[in-house]
Scaffold this active site. Sequence first.
Site, PDB file in Angstrom:
ATOM      1  N   ARG A 109       0.776  -0.978  -0.292  1.00 24.75           N
ATOM      2  CA  ARG A 109       0.191   0.159  -0.346  1.00 24.75           C
ATOM      3  C   ARG A 109       0.878   1.388   0.073  1.00 24.75           C
ATOM      4  O   ARG A 109       1.611   1.561   0.369  1.00 24.75           O
ATOM      5  CB  ARG A 109      -0.594  -0.256   1.319  1.00 24.75           C
ATOM      6  CG  ARG A 109      -1.738   1.338   1.462  1.00 24.75           C
ATOM      7  CD  ARG A 109      -2.596   1.749   2.445  1.00 24.75           C
ATOM      8  NE  ARG A 109      -3.719   0.748   2.039  1.00 24.75           N
ATOM      9  CZ  ARG A 109      -4.926   0.432   1.977  1.00 24.75           C
ATOM     10  NH1 ARG A 109      -5.218   1.397   3.172  1.00 24.75           N
ATOM     11  NH2 ARG A 109      -5.749  -0.398   2.169  1.00 24.75           N
ATOM     12  N   HIS A 137      -7.831  -0.424  -5.563  1.00 29.15           N
ATOM     13  CA  HIS A 137      -7.229  -0.758  -4.601  1.00 29.15           C
ATOM     14  C   HIS A 137      -7.822  -2.424  -4.822  1.00 29.15           C
ATOM     15  O   HIS A 137      -9.639  -2.815  -4.465  1.00 29.15           O
ATOM     16  CB  HIS A 137      -8.568  -0.446  -3.243  1.00 29.15           C
ATOM     17  CG  HIS A 137      -8.423  -1.042  -1.766  1.00 29.15           C
ATOM     18  ND1 HIS A 137      -7.600  -2.425  -1.669  1.00 29.15           N
ATOM     19  CD2 HIS A 137      -8.005  -0.297  -1.327  1.00 29.15           C
ATOM     20  CE1 HIS A 137      -7.113  -2.374  -0.492  1.00 29.15           C
ATOM     21  NE2 HIS A 137      -7.934  -1.621   0.153  1.00 29.15           N
TER      22      HIS A 137
HETATM   23  N1   CP Z   1     -11.343  -0.889   3.315  1.00 25.48           N
HETATM   24  C1   CP Z   1      -9.690  -0.708   3.934  1.00 25.48           C
HETATM   25  O1   CP Z   1      -8.398  -0.399   2.460  1.00 25.48           O
HETATM   26  O2   CP Z   1      -9.601  -0.289   4.489  1.00 25.48           O
HETATM   27  P1   CP Z   1      -7.811   0.133   5.449  1.00 25.48           P
HETATM   28  O3   CP Z   1      -7.571   1.340   4.938  1.00 25.48           O
HETATM   29  O4   CP Z   1      -8.390  -0.339   7.070  1.00 25.48           O
HETATM   30  O5   CP Z   1      -6.844  -1.511   4.920  1.00 25.48           O
END
Ligand code: CP
Length: 307
Positions: A109, A137
């Site tokens: 990420r 994503h």
């Molecule tokens: N949905 C999602 O990506 O949540 P986080 O940012 O907690 O990983």
Amino acid sequence: MTKLSTKHLLGIKDITANDINLILTTAESFKEVINRPIKKVPSLRDITIANLFFENSTRTKLSFELAEKRLSADVINFSSSSSSVKKGETLIDTVNNILAMKVDMVVMRHPNPGAALFLSKHVNAKIINAGDGAHEHPTQALLDAFSIKEKLGTIKGKKIAIVGDILHSRVALSNIFCLQKLGAEVMVCGPTTLMPKYISSLGVKVEHNLKKALEWCDVANMLRIQLERQDIKFFPSLREYTMLFGLNKELLDSLTKKIVIMHPGPINRGVEITSDVADSDQSIILEQVENGVAVRMAVLFLLAGRA
Ligand code: CP
């Protein structure tokens, strides 16, 4: 078909409907596995996976780590806030140092759009994009598609409304690509200022009236306002946003049919969705989280080429 057409998972835009269907079918088997008394399988024994998080995460980070451990992979975790990135080390140097420890796959990420693609061109490991800025994503879209299919039986022909901050949302873009590839109709709903200028070119319907969007759809995916990505004001106040685009129980109950409510998290309760809607029997928010582990197991397993 038992193999993906891609070496990495960088985004949904780059993969085929066959790839998506293979991931969803494989995830069904892994969902059965993680509901057994013994939840662990040896599928990724001797594979080492590094989870590199240069941006905050709760669900995605824990879900990938659990998926990797359920598959018996060796796992190392890296968080930029406690690393030598703070001393000026570059992304490539950081990753090459981690890869020198014989890592096979990288889950990353990063706040910059394109960071996963960049990495895939410069290092010799399989890369999975766990969210790159406001770009994509992919595993969120896959788990959302899995959850819709599980709830409604199919995605083809279903009407999905994505509501909120479309402009800053990687979840919206990956969902649009994924749902369209699987034959759904997609609508985006939100203030004009939170719509990208190119949105119509993606083949989605655009609506600025929440009630009309909810009357049209089978599923509403409510998105968070991403204040951390907004350097200017896009609407007068959160209170006004909530009045026009927040989903509350009164509005939900006024609809002529029962729709399914989704949210990728983290939720801002009382802003885009009230607690009584988020916790209602129409909400599948926690099923999405549960399904995320099975979907990520499927992605890791298929990319590792152990099928
Ligand atoms: N949905 C999602 O990506 O949540 P986080 O940012 O907690 O990983």
